[in-house]
Scaffold this motif. Structure first.
Motif, mmCIF file in Angstrom:
data_model
loop_
_atom_site.group_PDB
_atom_site.id
_atom_site.type_symbol
_atom_site.label_atom_id
_atom_site.label_comp_id
_atom_site.label_asym_id
_atom_site.label_seq_id
_atom_site.Cartn_x
_atom_site.Cartn_y
_atom_site.Cartn_z
ATOM 1 N N PRO A 84 0.809 -1.233 0.000
ATOM 2 C CA PRO A 84 0.000 0.000 0.000
ATOM 3 C C PRO A 84 0.836 1.275 0.000
ATOM 4 C CG PRO A 84 -0.918 -1.597 1.534
ATOM 5 C CD PRO A 84 0.392 -2.159 1.089
ATOM 6 N N HIS A 85 2.055 1.226 0.562
ATOM 7 C CA HIS A 85 2.884 2.431 0.619
ATOM 8 C C HIS A 85 3.830 2.557 -0.580
ATOM 9 C CE1 HIS A 85 5.319 -0.729 2.656
ATOM 10 N NE2 HIS A 85 6.313 -0.151 1.999
ATOM 11 N N THR A 86 3.657 1.718 -1.610
ATOM 12 C CA THR A 86 4.504 1.805 -2.789
ATOM 13 C C THR A 86 4.352 3.171 -3.446
ATOM 14 O OG1 THR A 86 4.300 -0.573 -3.201
ATOM 15 C CG2 THR A 86 5.025 0.805 -5.047
ATOM 16 N N PRO A 87 5.446 3.879 -3.709
ATOM 17 C CA PRO A 87 5.340 5.205 -4.348
ATOM 18 C C PRO A 87 4.874 5.107 -5.800
ATOM 19 C CG PRO A 87 7.470 4.903 -3.271
ATOM 20 C CD PRO A 87 6.834 3.558 -3.343
ATOM 21 N N TYR A 88 4.440 6.235 -6.317
ATOM 22 C CA TYR A 88 4.003 6.346 -7.704
ATOM 23 C C TYR A 88 5.074 7.027 -8.554
ATOM 24 C CZ TYR A 88 -0.609 5.477 -5.656
ATOM 25 O OH TYR A 88 -1.677 4.933 -4.961
ATOM 26 N N ALA A 311 3.611 6.814 0.557
ATOM 27 C CA ALA A 311 3.570 6.676 -0.898
ATOM 28 C C ALA A 311 3.789 8.025 -1.575
ATOM 29 C CB ALA A 311 2.237 6.070 -1.330
ATOM 30 N N PHE A 312 3.102 9.060 -1.092
ATOM 31 C CA PHE A 312 3.245 10.385 -1.707
ATOM 32 C C PHE A 312 4.643 10.958 -1.488
ATOM 33 C CE2 PHE A 312 -1.134 12.257 -2.732
ATOM 34 C CZ PHE A 312 -1.662 11.005 -3.021
ATOM 35 N N ALA A 313 5.241 10.673 -0.354
ATOM 36 C CA ALA A 313 6.576 11.200 -0.058
ATOM 37 C C ALA A 313 7.632 10.641 -1.011
ATOM 38 C CB ALA A 313 6.960 10.890 1.383
ATOM 39 N N GLY A 314 7.414 9.425 -1.510
ATOM 40 C CA GLY A 314 8.365 8.824 -2.438
ATOM 41 C C GLY A 314 7.990 8.965 -3.897
ATOM 42 N N THR A 315 6.928 9.693 -4.180
ATOM 43 C CA THR A 315 6.411 9.820 -5.544
ATOM 44 C C THR A 315 7.143 10.915 -6.316
ATOM 45 O OG1 THR A 315 4.208 8.967 -5.009
ATOM 46 C CG2 THR A 315 4.349 10.482 -6.878
ATOM 47 N N VAL A 316 7.307 10.695 -7.621
ATOM 48 C CA VAL A 316 7.860 11.707 -8.518
ATOM 49 C C VAL A 316 6.924 11.831 -9.718
ATOM 50 C CG1 VAL A 316 9.824 12.456 -9.904
ATOM 51 C CG2 VAL A 316 10.210 11.107 -7.830
ATOM 52 N N CYS A 317 6.682 13.072 -10.128
ATOM 53 C CA CYS A 317 5.858 13.344 -11.302
ATOM 54 C C CYS A 317 6.692 14.060 -12.351
ATOM 55 C CB CYS A 317 4.647 14.200 -10.921
ATOM 56 S SG CYS A 317 3.652 14.764 -12.339
ATOM 57 N N LEU A 318 6.617 13.604 -13.588
ATOM 58 C CA LEU A 318 7.145 14.352 -14.727
ATOM 59 C C LEU A 318 5.980 15.098 -15.360
ATOM 60 C CD1 LEU A 318 9.606 11.960 -16.632
ATOM 61 C CD2 LEU A 318 10.143 13.725 -14.950
ATOM 62 N N SER A 319 6.001 16.415 -15.267
ATOM 63 C CA SER A 319 5.015 17.254 -15.952
ATOM 64 C C SER A 319 5.507 17.468 -17.371
ATOM 65 C CB SER A 319 4.869 18.591 -15.215
ATOM 66 O OG SER A 319 4.205 19.539 -16.017
ATOM 67 N N SER A 320 4.881 16.769 -18.313
ATOM 68 C CA SER A 320 5.354 16.786 -19.705
ATOM 69 C C SER A 320 4.486 17.714 -20.539
ATOM 70 C CB SER A 320 5.318 15.370 -20.283
ATOM 71 O OG SER A 320 5.818 15.348 -21.598
ATOM 72 N N ILE A 395 1.591 23.364 -9.945
ATOM 73 C CA ILE A 395 0.297 23.069 -9.328
ATOM 74 C C ILE A 395 0.320 21.682 -8.705
ATOM 75 C CG2 ILE A 395 -2.143 22.645 -9.819
ATOM 76 C CD1 ILE A 395 -1.911 24.765 -12.046
ATOM 77 N N THR A 396 0.820 20.705 -9.446
ATOM 78 C CA THR A 396 0.877 19.330 -8.955
ATOM 79 C C THR A 396 1.760 19.218 -7.723
ATOM 80 O OG1 THR A 396 0.541 18.532 -11.217
ATOM 81 C CG2 THR A 396 1.410 16.949 -9.607
ATOM 82 N N ALA A 397 2.919 19.869 -7.775
ATOM 83 C CA ALA A 397 3.841 19.820 -6.641
ATOM 84 C C ALA A 397 3.213 20.432 -5.390
ATOM 85 C CB ALA A 397 5.136 20.544 -6.999
ATOM 86 N N ALA A 398 2.583 21.593 -5.547
ATOM 87 C CA ALA A 398 2.035 22.297 -4.391
ATOM 88 C C ALA A 398 0.786 21.615 -3.847
ATOM 89 C CB ALA A 398 1.713 23.742 -4.779
ATOM 90 N N GLY A 401 2.083 17.810 -2.726
ATOM 91 C CA GLY A 401 3.314 17.664 -1.972
ATOM 92 C C GLY A 401 4.232 16.602 -2.528
ATOM 93 N N ILE A 402 4.256 16.463 -3.858
ATOM 94 C CA ILE A 402 5.109 15.447 -4.478
ATOM 95 C C ILE A 402 6.153 16.122 -5.360
ATOM 96 C CG2 ILE A 402 3.340 13.661 -4.412
ATOM 97 C CD1 ILE A 402 2.697 14.182 -7.284
ATOM 98 N N LYS A 403 7.321 15.501 -5.440
ATOM 99 C CA LYS A 403 8.398 16.033 -6.271
ATOM 100 C C LYS A 403 7.948 16.026 -7.722
ATOM 101 C CE LYS A 403 12.639 15.203 -5.387
ATOM 102 N NZ LYS A 403 12.998 16.641 -5.190
ATOM 103 N N THR A 404 8.104 17.155 -8.400
ATOM 104 C CA THR A 404 7.658 17.285 -9.783
ATOM 105 C C THR A 404 8.765 17.914 -10.618
ATOM 106 O OG1 THR A 404 5.375 17.569 -9.014
ATOM 107 C CG2 THR A 404 5.849 18.194 -11.281
#
Length: 439
Positions: A84-88, A311-320, A395-398, A401-404
């Motif tokens: 359940p805590h697997t990051p995205y 999960a959110f703390a380890g998540t990274v988003c690429l805003s493409s 917007i996504t980062a704020a 609270g995920i690294k973007t």
């Protein structure tokens, strides 16, 4: 050793098919969903209760799921045994593009011309919409509450430019367009303009009965097909590259990694609507859509709020999203030391005032993905004297609270009815996204 490219020029061929078939955000997400279905993904409803089966953690079959809401789609793949805590790992993009959208009272006319009343959506290069053969597409809402996609993909409307004989100064002083007076397209002749004519026409086009349509979200599009351009066909000209190029790459990357049982992250595609006017809607990046779906996925797999936080703390988003290639006729408008070129690989977008979300640690994530994929990348910053645009990245980062990290493909003619990119950059981006989602 870096991995070989997984996708090649065939990906760019497919991009042109996707662009032509997606004149609106509603068509774009429908086409994305069709591709996901073919890869084994299944749609889940937001109004249903979610359990382990719904969230994609079932021990049997594919863990690929998606949610459709209006012009937005969120898709994810949960590998077997994911905690359940697997990051995205998220690829974020947007489905909307600047255009002309039909008003609530669409029937208009003057001096024997029948016209359609339109409102300007986003920030289009309005001159690029003049003297174009335009189709009409969008979403019809029926009396029973259901919806129907419509696409009149043939020359139907046109915004005619004033002849030079009646505007002798236009070449010397530049074209000046009033959004209200000069941008209403014509679609026929006649003095008898009646309320309901346009919708009645669309009901007939869609095989619907008279009076069945009670709501509509309609917009114009150029009917000119995407095409290769240049001596060696090294360029692609087409509509809505900002930002369906990224949506298409995200779908290709997600379906490429789905099925992997040893993925260290849960790969996600988040394609939002309304980026071009601020993202503040129930289908925009500034709304609760993404966070709600990711949280429900955690909880459906037996997780707690603590698991969600981990999960959110380890998540990274690429805003493409697309960015600006150096323009050969206006090179002075660009930063003098940052000149992204088409077919030079995707760009990393940086702005220290947080108009883009990239920081040094995010750059390292992106650099690692590109190195793994064997894809070169370039850096983009705006000229200090020019205001910088923005994306869904900050917007996504704020909001979550995920690294973007902001990335994309460099193009020319951004926000034109017909934009221009390098023919290799779409598949270079897609290969980098594959490597990022794989971890």
């Amino acid at each position: 050793m870096s991995a070989p490219h997984r996708l090649d020029r065939g990906h760019t061929d497919d991009l042109m098919t996707f662009l032509a078939a997606s004149p609106t955000p509603y068509h774009a997400v429908a086409n994305a969903a069709e591709r996901l279905e073919k890869a084994g993904f299944r749609q889940v409803s937001e109004t249903d209760a979610w359990d382990a089966e719904t969230s994609g953690a079932s021990a049997s079959g594919s863990g690929g799921k998606y949610v459709l809401r209006g012009g937005a789609i969120i898709a994810w793949y949960v590998p077997e045994g994911a905690a359940p805590h697997t990051p995205y790992r998220i690829v974020g993009a947007h489905t909307d593009s600047p255009n002309l959208r039909v008003k609530p009272l669409p029937d208009l006319g003057a001096h024997g011309w029948r016209q359609v009343a339109v409102e300007i959506y986003g920030g289009p290069l309005m001159n690029s919409w003049l003297d174009r053969d335009l189709g009409l597409a969008g979403r019809l809402t029926l009396r029973d509450g259901s919806t129907r996609l419509v696409n009149v993909d043939r020359p139907l409307l046109r915004v005619p430019q004033l002849a030079i004989h009646l505007d002798r100064a236009v070449s010397a002083e530049g074209l000046k367009l009033d959004k209200q007076r000069h941008m209403q397209p014509i679609w026929g002749l006649g003095n008898d303009v009646r309320d309901g004519d346009l919708i009645a026409f669309l009901e007939e086009e869609s095989g619907l009965g008279a009076g069945e349509v009670t709501g509509w979200d309609l917009m114009t599009h150029s009917v000119e097909a995407p095409a290769y351009l240049g001596r060696g066909k090294e360029l692609v000209a087409g509509p809505r590259m900002d930002n369906l190029l990224s949506v298409h790459a995200g779908v290709a990357a997600l379906t490429a990694v789905a099925g992997g049982s040893k993925l260290p992250y849960i790969p996600v595609l988040a394609a939002f609507d309304h980026e071009e006017n601020g993202s503040q809607s129930d289908t925009g990046a500034d709304g609760p859509l993404l966070g709600g779906i990711l949280e429900r996925s955690v909880f459906a797999r037996g997780g707690s709020y603590e698991d969600r936080a981990r999960a959110f703390a380890g998540t990274v988003c690429l805003s493409s999203d697309t960015g600006h290639a150096v323009h050969p006729n206006y090179a002075e408008r660009h930063d003098p030391t940052h000149h992204p070129r088409v077919n030079g690989g995707p760009i990393l977008k940086v702005n220290v005032n947080n108009r883009y979300a990239t920081d040094g640690s995010g750059r390292a994530v992106w650099a690692a993905a590109c190195e793994k994929a064997g894809v070169p990348f370039q850096s983009f910053v705006s000229n200090n004297s020019m205001p910088c645009g923005t994306t869904i990245g900050p917007i996504t980062a704020a909001r979550h609270g995920i690294k973007t990290v902001d990335i994309g493909v460099a193009i020319l003619s951004m926000h034109s009815v017909r934009e221009l990119c390098g023919a290799d950059d779409p598949h270079l981006l897609a290969n980098a996204l594959v490597a990022f989602l794989e971890g």
